[in-house]
Design a protein around this motif. Structure first.
Motif, short mmCIF file in Angstrom:
data_model
loop_
_atom_site.label_atom_id
_atom_site.label_comp_id
_atom_site.label_asym_id
_atom_site.label_seq_id
_atom_site.Cartn_x
_atom_site.Cartn_y
_atom_site.Cartn_z
N LYS A 1 0.82 -1.21 0.00
CA LYS A 1 0.00 0.00 0.00
C LYS A 1 0.85 1.26 0.00
O LYS A 1 0.41 2.31 -0.46
N VAL A 2 2.06 1.16 0.55
CA VAL A 2 2.97 2.32 0.56
C VAL A 2 4.10 2.12 -0.46
O VAL A 2 5.12 2.80 -0.40
N GLU A 3 3.91 1.17 -1.37
CA GLU A 3 4.80 0.98 -2.53
C GLU A 3 6.22 0.59 -2.16
O GLU A 3 7.17 0.92 -2.88
N ILE A 4 6.37 -0.15 -1.05
CA ILE A 4 7.69 -0.64 -0.68
C ILE A 4 7.83 -2.12 -1.02
O ILE A 4 8.91 -2.71 -0.92
N VAL A 5 6.73 -2.75 -1.39
CA VAL A 5 6.71 -4.13 -1.91
C VAL A 5 5.78 -4.14 -3.11
O VAL A 5 4.74 -3.49 -3.11
N GLU A 6 6.20 -4.86 -4.15
CA GLU A 6 5.35 -5.04 -5.33
C GLU A 6 4.89 -6.49 -5.37
O GLU A 6 5.71 -7.40 -5.42
N ILE A 7 3.57 -6.70 -5.31
CA ILE A 7 3.01 -8.05 -5.31
C ILE A 7 2.63 -8.44 -6.74
O ILE A 7 1.91 -7.71 -7.42
N HIS A 8 3.11 -9.60 -7.17
CA HIS A 8 2.81 -10.11 -8.51
C HIS A 8 2.06 -11.43 -8.38
O HIS A 8 2.64 -12.42 -7.91
N PRO A 9 0.77 -11.47 -8.74
CA PRO A 9 -0.01 -12.70 -8.63
C PRO A 9 0.67 -13.86 -9.36
O PRO A 9 1.18 -13.69 -10.48
N GLN A 10 0.70 -15.00 -8.71
CA GLN A 10 1.29 -16.23 -9.26
C GLN A 10 2.82 -16.16 -9.40
O GLN A 10 3.42 -17.08 -9.94
N GLU B 1 8.81 12.49 -0.85
CA GLU B 1 7.51 12.60 -0.18
C GLU B 1 7.61 12.23 1.28
O GLU B 1 7.04 12.89 2.16
N SER B 2 8.34 11.16 1.54
CA SER B 2 8.53 10.71 2.92
C SER B 2 9.29 11.75 3.74
O SER B 2 8.92 12.06 4.87
N ARG B 3 10.36 12.30 3.14
CA ARG B 3 11.13 13.33 3.84
C ARG B 3 10.28 14.57 4.09
O ARG B 3 10.34 15.18 5.16
N PHE B 4 9.45 14.96 3.11
CA PHE B 4 8.58 16.12 3.24
C PHE B 4 7.64 15.97 4.43
O PHE B 4 7.48 16.90 5.24
N ASN C 1 9.66 16.10 7.64
CA ASN C 1 10.13 17.46 7.89
C ASN C 1 9.04 18.31 8.54
O ASN C 1 9.29 19.02 9.52
N LEU C 2 7.84 18.25 7.98
CA LEU C 2 6.73 19.02 8.55
C LEU C 2 6.46 18.63 9.99
O LEU C 2 6.30 19.48 10.87
N LEU C 3 6.39 17.33 10.24
CA LEU C 3 6.04 16.84 11.58
C LEU C 3 7.16 17.03 12.58
O LEU C 3 6.95 17.52 13.70
N ASN D 1 5.32 3.41 8.32
CA ASN D 1 5.28 2.71 7.04
C ASN D 1 5.75 3.59 5.89
O ASN D 1 6.57 3.18 5.08
N ILE D 2 5.22 4.81 5.79
CA ILE D 2 5.63 5.69 4.69
C ILE D 2 7.09 6.12 4.85
O ILE D 2 7.80 6.39 3.87
N SER D 3 7.57 6.15 6.09
CA SER D 3 8.96 6.57 6.35
C SER D 3 9.97 5.57 5.81
O SER D 3 11.17 5.90 5.69
N ILE D 4 9.54 4.37 5.49
CA ILE D 4 10.48 3.33 5.06
C ILE D 4 11.24 3.74 3.81
O ILE D 4 12.40 3.38 3.62
N HIS D 5 10.61 4.53 2.92
CA HIS D 5 11.32 5.00 1.72
C HIS D 5 12.50 5.89 2.11
O HIS D 5 13.60 5.75 1.58
#
Length: 224
Positions: free
Chosen positions: A60-69, A84-87, A90-92, A157-161
């Motif tokens: 969901k946060v695009e750190i794994v790509e699932i390929h059926p089969q 995006e993750s750094r942004f 940074n704000l928080l 989760n989003i911070s993983i990038h």
């Protein structure tokens, strides 16, 4: 893949999620590598269901790509997602350290100081994983002091990038300033200098940009 012990009352899904994330950040599961649901389940001593749920959560946060089969993959690093993750951080985190300047007690400062002493102990290039864990703990302490620990949990989760690049910076940068930043942040907090603390946090979270050349030189195969 490196495994840690399952925590008390940690569900199978949460254990799988934490373990897979830690191994992606540490590059044990490197960008571009294939991952097998069955192999992960066997290695962690779990059924396939919690592993599948963890992989879906990470997709969901695009750190794994699932390929059926087919086997899933850990995608190459996309600097747009890192930014995006750094942004977000940074704000928080700039807002959080301003709060910390008005809330930190002597005991809180000692907790930060103890963490920094351990960081200095591991600061010789051989203990990247330990240094990364202490780095995360330092930032988590700031959110805890600011009474925003749930916010810190939500952004993991989003911070993983961003964290993948941070881990590379810790192992490849020739002039490592991360621990020095933490020491100076603590001193600014001790002086209750919210303006200086916010400015330094912004510099600190932009270190990956400063280190980009050395990171790409060390890990050219990991980037899009």
């Amino acid at each position: 893949m490196k495994l840690t012990e399952r925590l008390p009352r940690e569900t199978g899904r949460d254990y799988a999620l934490r373990t897979i994330k830690e191994n992606i950040i540490s590059l044990e599961l490197a960008p571009g590598s294939q991952i097998s649901e069955n192999a992960l389940a066997a290695e962690m001593g779990l059924s396939r269901t919690p592993v599948r749920e963890a992989l879906i959560e990470l997709s969901k946060v695009e750190i794994v790509e699932i390929h059926p089969q087919r086997k899933s993959t850990v995608p190459l690093i996309d600097y747009d997602l890192v930014e995006e993750s750094r942004f977000m951080r940074n704000l928080l985190e700039c807002a959080v350290v301003e709060l910390v300047c008005g809330l930190a007690s002597p005991m809180d400062l000692e907790r930060l100081s103890a963490n920094i002493r351990l960081q200095n102990f591991y600061l010789d290039g051989s203990y990247t994983n330990e240094l990364m864990a202490l780095d995360n703990q330092f930032h988590g302490l700031l959110f805890d002091i600011a009474k925003k620990s749930r916010v810190f949990a939500l952004i993991q989760n989003i911070s993983i990038h961003f964290d993948r690049v941070r881990a590379m910076a810790l192992s490849s940068a020739k002039d490592l300033k991360v621990v020095q930043d933490h020491q100076e942040l603590m001193e600014d907090i001790r002086r209750k200098d919210a303006k200086a603390t916010r400015a330094l946090m912004e510099v600190h979270l932009n270190r990956y940009r400063i280190d980009a050349a050395s990171i790409r030189e060390a890990y050219p195969q990991f980037f899009k």
